[in-house]
Design a protein around this motif. Structure first.
Motif, PDB file in Angstrom:
ATOM      1  N   LYS A   6       0.828  -1.215   0.000  1.00 53.25           N
ATOM      2  CA  LYS A   6       0.000   0.000   0.000  1.00 53.25           C
ATOM      3  C   LYS A   6       0.859   1.260   0.000  1.00 53.25           C
ATOM      4  CE  LYS A   6      -3.643  -2.510   2.319  1.00 53.25           C
ATOM      5  NZ  LYS A   6      -2.951  -3.760   1.884  1.00 53.25           N
ATOM      6  N   LEU A   7       1.937   1.234   0.749  1.00 56.86           N
ATOM      7  CA  LEU A   7       2.830   2.392   0.741  1.00 56.86           C
ATOM      8  C   LEU A   7       3.505   2.542  -0.618  1.00 56.86           C
ATOM      9  CD1 LEU A   7       4.434   2.244   4.298  1.00 56.86           C
ATOM     10  CD2 LEU A   7       2.493   3.612   3.510  1.00 56.86           C
ATOM     11  N   GLY A   8       3.753   1.434  -1.303  1.00 59.54           N
ATOM     12  CA  GLY A   8       4.286   1.515  -2.653  1.00 59.54           C
ATOM     13  C   GLY A   8       3.322   2.181  -3.616  1.00 59.54           C
ATOM     14  N   LEU A   9       2.028   1.902  -3.445  1.00 57.27           N
ATOM     15  CA  LEU A   9       1.009   2.559  -4.279  1.00 57.27           C
ATOM     16  C   LEU A   9       1.013   4.053  -4.033  1.00 57.27           C
ATOM     17  CD1 LEU A   9      -1.461   2.199  -6.219  1.00 57.27           C
ATOM     18  CD2 LEU A   9      -2.885   2.070  -4.161  1.00 57.27           C
ATOM     19  N   LEU A  10       1.110   4.459  -2.779  1.00 53.44           N
ATOM     20  CA  LEU A  10       1.106   5.882  -2.457  1.00 53.44           C
ATOM     21  C   LEU A  10       2.375   6.564  -2.976  1.00 53.44           C
ATOM     22  CD1 LEU A  10      -0.520   8.091  -1.090  1.00 53.44           C
ATOM     23  CD2 LEU A  10       0.587   7.503   1.062  1.00 53.44           C
ATOM     24  N   ALA A  11       3.517   5.888  -2.839  1.00 55.30           N
ATOM     25  CA  ALA A  11       4.764   6.456  -3.355  1.00 55.30           C
ATOM     26  C   ALA A  11       4.682   6.662  -4.863  1.00 55.30           C
ATOM     27  CB  ALA A  11       5.937   5.540  -3.002  1.00 55.30           C
ATOM     28  N   ALA A  12       4.034   5.716  -5.563  1.00 49.60           N
ATOM     29  CA  ALA A  12       3.897   5.853  -7.009  1.00 49.60           C
ATOM     30  C   ALA A  12       2.982   7.013  -7.390  1.00 49.60           C
ATOM     31  CB  ALA A  12       3.362   4.551  -7.606  1.00 49.60           C
ATOM     32  N   MET A  13       2.167   7.486  -6.445  1.00 51.93           N
ATOM     33  CA  MET A  13       1.338   8.673  -6.684  1.00 51.93           C
ATOM     34  C   MET A  13       2.040   9.949  -6.245  1.00 51.93           C
ATOM     35  SD  MET A  13      -2.557   7.456  -5.784  1.00 51.93           S
ATOM     36  CE  MET A  13      -2.214   6.764  -4.172  1.00 51.93           C
ATOM     37  N   GLY A  14       3.308   9.839  -5.875  1.00 49.60           N
ATOM     38  CA  GLY A  14       4.057  11.017  -5.431  1.00 49.60           C
ATOM     39  C   GLY A  14       3.841  11.372  -3.982  1.00 49.60           C
ATOM     40  N   GLY A  15       3.230  10.463  -3.210  1.00 46.00           N
ATOM     41  CA  GLY A  15       2.948  10.750  -1.809  1.00 46.00           C
ATOM     42  C   GLY A  15       4.093  10.394  -0.901  1.00 46.00           C
ATOM     43  N   THR A  16       4.064  10.940   0.298  1.00 43.92           N
ATOM     44  CA  THR A  16       5.059  10.606   1.306  1.00 43.92           C
ATOM     45  C   THR A  16       4.754   9.234   1.897  1.00 43.92           C
ATOM     46  OG1 THR A  16       6.067  11.278   3.403  1.00 43.92           O
ATOM     47  CG2 THR A  16       3.727  11.752   3.141  1.00 43.92           C
ATOM     48  N   THR A  17       5.779   8.537   2.356  1.00 42.60           N
ATOM     49  CA  THR A  17       5.591   7.243   3.020  1.00 42.60           C
ATOM     50  C   THR A  17       6.396   7.190   4.319  1.00 42.60           C
ATOM     51  OG1 THR A  17       7.389   6.262   1.714  1.00 42.60           O
ATOM     52  CG2 THR A  17       5.149   6.041   0.843  1.00 42.60           C
ATOM     53  N   GLU A  18       6.576   8.328   4.940  1.00 41.15           N
ATOM     54  CA  GLU A  18       7.407   8.398   6.143  1.00 41.15           C
ATOM     55  C   GLU A  18       6.772   7.707   7.348  1.00 41.15           C
ATOM     56  OE1 GLU A  18       8.425  12.427   6.923  1.00 41.15           O
ATOM     57  OE2 GLU A  18       9.562  12.682   5.058  1.00 41.15           O
ATOM     58  N   GLN A  19       5.436   7.766   7.442  1.00 40.49           N
ATOM     59  CA  GLN A  19       4.744   7.162   8.585  1.00 40.49           C
ATOM     60  C   GLN A  19       4.535   5.680   8.302  1.00 40.49           C
ATOM     61  OE1 GLN A  19       3.719   6.062  11.521  1.00 40.49           O
ATOM     62  NE2 GLN A  19       2.961   8.109  12.013  1.00 40.49           N
ATOM     63  N   ARG A  20       5.228   4.817   9.038  1.00 41.15           N
ATOM     64  CA  ARG A  20       5.142   3.381   8.797  1.00 41.15           C
ATOM     65  C   ARG A  20       4.488   2.633   9.959  1.00 41.15           C
ATOM     66  NH1 ARG A  20       7.701   1.271   4.637  1.00 41.15           N
ATOM     67  NH2 ARG A  20       8.078  -0.720   5.706  1.00 41.15           N
ATOM     68  N   ASP A  21       4.128   3.348  11.012  1.00 39.87           N
ATOM     69  CA  ASP A  21       3.507   2.691  12.157  1.00 39.87           C
ATOM     70  C   ASP A  21       2.000   2.571  11.960  1.00 39.87           C
ATOM     71  OD1 ASP A  21       5.977   2.593  13.392  1.00 39.87           O
ATOM     72  OD2 ASP A  21       5.665   4.464  14.491  1.00 39.87           O
ATOM     73  N   LEU A  22       1.430   1.527  12.549  1.00 38.31           N
ATOM     74  CA  LEU A  22      -0.024   1.418  12.618  1.00 38.31           C
ATOM     75  C   LEU A  22      -0.557   2.443  13.607  1.00 38.31           C
ATOM     76  CD1 LEU A  22      -0.441  -2.458  12.946  1.00 38.31           C
ATOM     77  CD2 LEU A  22      -0.375  -1.119  10.842  1.00 38.31           C
ATOM     78  N   THR A  23      -1.758   2.952  13.326  1.00 38.29           N
ATOM     79  CA  THR A  23      -2.396   3.896  14.247  1.00 38.29           C
ATOM     80  C   THR A  23      -3.885   3.583  14.309  1.00 38.29           C
ATOM     81  OG1 THR A  23      -0.836   5.616  13.561  1.00 38.29           O
ATOM     82  CG2 THR A  23      -2.760   6.308  14.837  1.00 38.29           C
ATOM     83  N   LEU A  24      -4.364   3.238  15.490  1.00 42.66           N
ATOM     84  CA  LEU A  24      -5.802   3.070  15.709  1.00 42.66           C
ATOM     85  C   LEU A  24      -6.281   4.164  16.649  1.00 42.66           C
ATOM     86  CD1 LEU A  24      -6.642  -0.716  16.153  1.00 42.66           C
ATOM     87  CD2 LEU A  24      -7.182   0.780  14.228  1.00 42.66           C
ATOM     88  N   HIS A  25      -7.226   4.956  16.188  1.00 41.22           N
ATOM     89  CA  HIS A  25      -7.838   5.973  17.038  1.00 41.22           C
ATOM     90  C   HIS A  25      -9.100   5.372  17.649  1.00 41.22           C
ATOM     91  CE1 HIS A  25      -5.634   8.323  13.859  1.00 41.22           C
ATOM     92  NE2 HIS A  25      -5.139   8.846  14.956  1.00 41.22           N
ATOM     93  N   LEU A  26      -9.157   5.354  18.960  1.00 41.02           N
ATOM     94  CA  LEU A  26     -10.285   4.749  19.662  1.00 41.02           C
ATOM     95  C   LEU A  26     -11.222   5.819  20.194  1.00 41.02           C
ATOM     96  CD1 LEU A  26      -8.417   1.967  21.687  1.00 41.02           C
ATOM     97  CD2 LEU A  26      -9.577   1.750  19.471  1.00 41.02           C
ATOM     98  N   ASP A  27     -12.501   5.545  20.123  1.00 41.50           N
ATOM     99  CA  ASP A  27     -13.515   6.439  20.653  1.00 41.50           C
ATOM    100  C   ASP A  27     -13.454   6.419  22.187  1.00 41.50           C
ATOM    101  OD1 ASP A  27     -16.088   7.405  21.618  1.00 41.50           O
ATOM    102  OD2 ASP A  27     -16.778   7.256  19.552  1.00 41.50           O
ATOM    103  N   PRO A  28     -13.484   7.585  22.841  1.00 40.54           N
ATOM    104  CA  PRO A  28     -13.480   7.599  24.317  1.00 40.54           C
ATOM    105  C   PRO A  28     -14.596   6.761  24.919  1.00 40.54           C
ATOM    106  CG  PRO A  28     -13.059   9.799  23.467  1.00 40.54           C
ATOM    107  CD  PRO A  28     -13.412   8.950  22.278  1.00 40.54           C
ATOM    108  N   ALA A  29     -15.744   6.711  24.242  1.00 39.31           N
ATOM    109  CA  ALA A  29     -16.849   5.892  24.769  1.00 39.31           C
ATOM    110  C   ALA A  29     -16.484   4.414  24.758  1.00 39.31           C
ATOM    111  CB  ALA A  29     -18.110   6.138  23.944  1.00 39.31           C
ATOM    112  N   ASP A  30     -15.734   3.977  23.758  1.00 39.63           N
ATOM    113  CA  ASP A  30     -15.296   2.582  23.714  1.00 39.63           C
ATOM    114  C   ASP A  30     -14.298   2.292  24.828  1.00 39.63           C
ATOM    115  OD1 ASP A  30     -16.852   1.883  21.511  1.00 39.63           O
ATOM    116  OD2 ASP A  30     -15.359   2.646  20.107  1.00 39.63           O
ATOM    117  N   LYS A  31     -13.421   3.245  25.118  1.00 35.88           N
ATOM    118  CA  LYS A  31     -12.474   3.065  26.222  1.00 35.88           C
ATOM    119  C   LYS A  31     -13.212   2.948  27.550  1.00 35.88           C
ATOM    120  CE  LYS A  31      -8.672   5.605  24.012  1.00 35.88           C
ATOM    121  NZ  LYS A  31      -7.741   6.758  24.143  1.00 35.88           N
ATOM    122  N   ARG A  32     -14.255   3.756  27.712  1.00 36.85           N
ATOM    123  CA  ARG A  32     -15.039   3.684  28.955  1.00 36.85           C
ATOM    124  C   ARG A  32     -15.748   2.340  29.064  1.00 36.85           C
ATOM    125  NH1 ARG A  32     -16.243   9.082  27.541  1.00 36.85           N
ATOM    126  NH2 ARG A  32     -18.250   8.455  26.670  1.00 36.85           N
TER     127      ARG A  32
END
Length: 421
Positions: free
Chosen positions: A202-228
């Motif tokens: 997927k990062l290769g696809l983005l690089a081929a579109m001229g995009g940055t690929t510096e961020q390689r970590d997974l990121t999950l944003h959780l809803d505060p209500a789910d944390k509660r």
């Protein structure tokens, strides 16, 4: 084309608001420019000029988690664009909190006829329908490297986007067979036949579109209500325990260690680590979870049936997770929870197989991810396990799994006896 939809690995409530739209059954032919992958690949896209981008990601929980580096970099590459992502309803409860996109829309796949779109609120749904129905998207992306089983191309095409970008049907043998002729419906496609992890594709696809690929970590944003909700579960079911082992013992049959073995493994680890066990899974696993729980000897609770977002928050609080090749293992890696994941794919089998950890291992800090797998496939399997029941994975017994998992756990959890081997 059949949709290979395994039982949900976690609970996923359907979004509350829906609207059906008629889409043409025939997909629009486009230029079909094929671009070979590699460091010099260049797809005809100017991300900086895009104002409305549609990403169609009609796959499962683990696939969504592995898409988050792509979305993070897309956001950085097109900071002024409004980004909408369309996901399967079964993933929506996890995707809805993603901070890298402006709108998350759910859908049930349909190869023909009307398509129903879903959202968390009426305003989001109405604004999407207006953009989609009036063909206001500049760019539609289908970032699936292998076979498109769920009509993602049809959704991308229906947007009327000026440019539709994806991966070539030539990438894998399965895609050549199942998506034959689809390249001509894209403005441009990336021909990427190299065996590598899904995140890298997927990062290769983005690089081929001229995009940055510096961020390689997974990121999950959780809803505060789910944390509660996860915190409330622990108070109610484990007296507020803040240290526990999470286990996700359920998966499609060929990816699942026989549950009676998983229960013995959980008992041994629970005793060694002096920690309670929480079983996670989907509502479809409720009868199996009850039977599994009855085999556990120490403190234990079932979180089977919690909504997907709350289940993710619970996994994020665990001391470690033991899972199969399914969504919970990817969630654990994304939330920095140490994870031991058991694959049915043998070391000597093909690295580009759909069950291969070379493609689908949890993507995280290597020291916090342990992959266990058999050495050789069982006949008649060769490239990977193809049997619709527990087969190659049955070579892994408790005595094969416990020592490496216990050693792994000792890095992160204080134990009674730190020497296991």
């Amino acid at each position: 084309m059949p949709q290979p939809a395994p039982p949900d690995s976690l609970g996923n409530p359907t979004p509350p608001y829906a609207m059906a739209m008629a889409l043409p059954d025939a997909v629009t032919p486009r230029q079909g420019l094929v671009v070979d992958g590699g460091p010099n690949a260049r797809l005809p896209v100017d991300l900086a000029r895009c104002r409305r981008i549609l990403v169609v990601r009609l796959d499962f929980i683990g696939d969504w988690v592995l898409t988050t580096p792509f979305l993070a970099n897309l956001r950085a590459s097109a900071p002024d664009a409004e980004i909408t992502v369309v996901v399967l309803n079964r993933v929506f409860d996890l995707a809805r909190s993603c901070a890298f996109v402006d709108r998350v829309i759910g859908v049930e796949p349909a190869a023909a006829g009307p398509v129903s779109f879903y959202a968390a609120d009426q305003a989001t749904l109405a604004s999407f329908i207006a953009d989609y129905g009036n063909y206001l998207f500049d760019l539609a992306l289908v970032p699936r490297w292998d076979t498109d089983f769920n009509s993602a191309l049809r959704i991308a095409d229906g947007s009327g986007a000026a440019t539709v970008i994806g991966f070539s049907e030539a990438n894998t043998a399965h895609r050549r067979a199942n998506n034959r002729g689809d390249d001509r419906f894209y403005s441009a496609i990336l021909r990427d036949t190299e065996a590598m992890h899904e995140v890298d594709h997927k990062l290769g696809l983005l690089a081929a579109m001229g995009g940055t690929t510096e961020q390689r970590d997974l990121t999950l944003h959780l809803d505060p209500a789910d944390k509660r909700r996860a915190a409330e579960f622990l108070v109610k079911r484990l007296g507020g325990a803040d240290r526990f082992i999470a286990i996700a013992p359920f998966a499609v049959p060929r990816k699942q260690v026989p549950p009676e073995r998983s229960a013995v493994l959980a008992n041994r680890l629970s005793e060694t680590l002096d920690l309670p066990v929480v079983v996670v899974g989907s509502p479809v696993h409720a009868p199996n979870a009850a039977a599994f729980l009855s085999e556990l000897k120490g403190p234990a609770a079932s979180a089977v049936g919690l909504p997907l977002g709350a289940s993710a928050a619970l996994i994020g609080r665990a001391s470690m997770l033991i899972g199969m090749d399914s969504g919970p293992a990817h969630i654990a890696a994304a939330l920095n929870t140490p994870v031991a994941v058991i694959f049915n794919h043998a070391r000597s089998a093909a690295p580009d197989h759909v069950g291969s950890p070379e493609r689908f291992a949890p993507w995280g800090e290597p020291s916090r991810v342990l992959v266990l797998r058999p050495d050789e496939p069982l006949a008649p399997c060769t490239d990977g396990c193809e049997v619709d029941a527990a087969h190659c994975i049955t070579q892994l017994d408790v005595d094969d799994l416990y020592p490496p998992i216990a050693d792994f756990a000792a890095r992160f959890v204080a134990v009674r006896d730190p020497v296991f081997s």
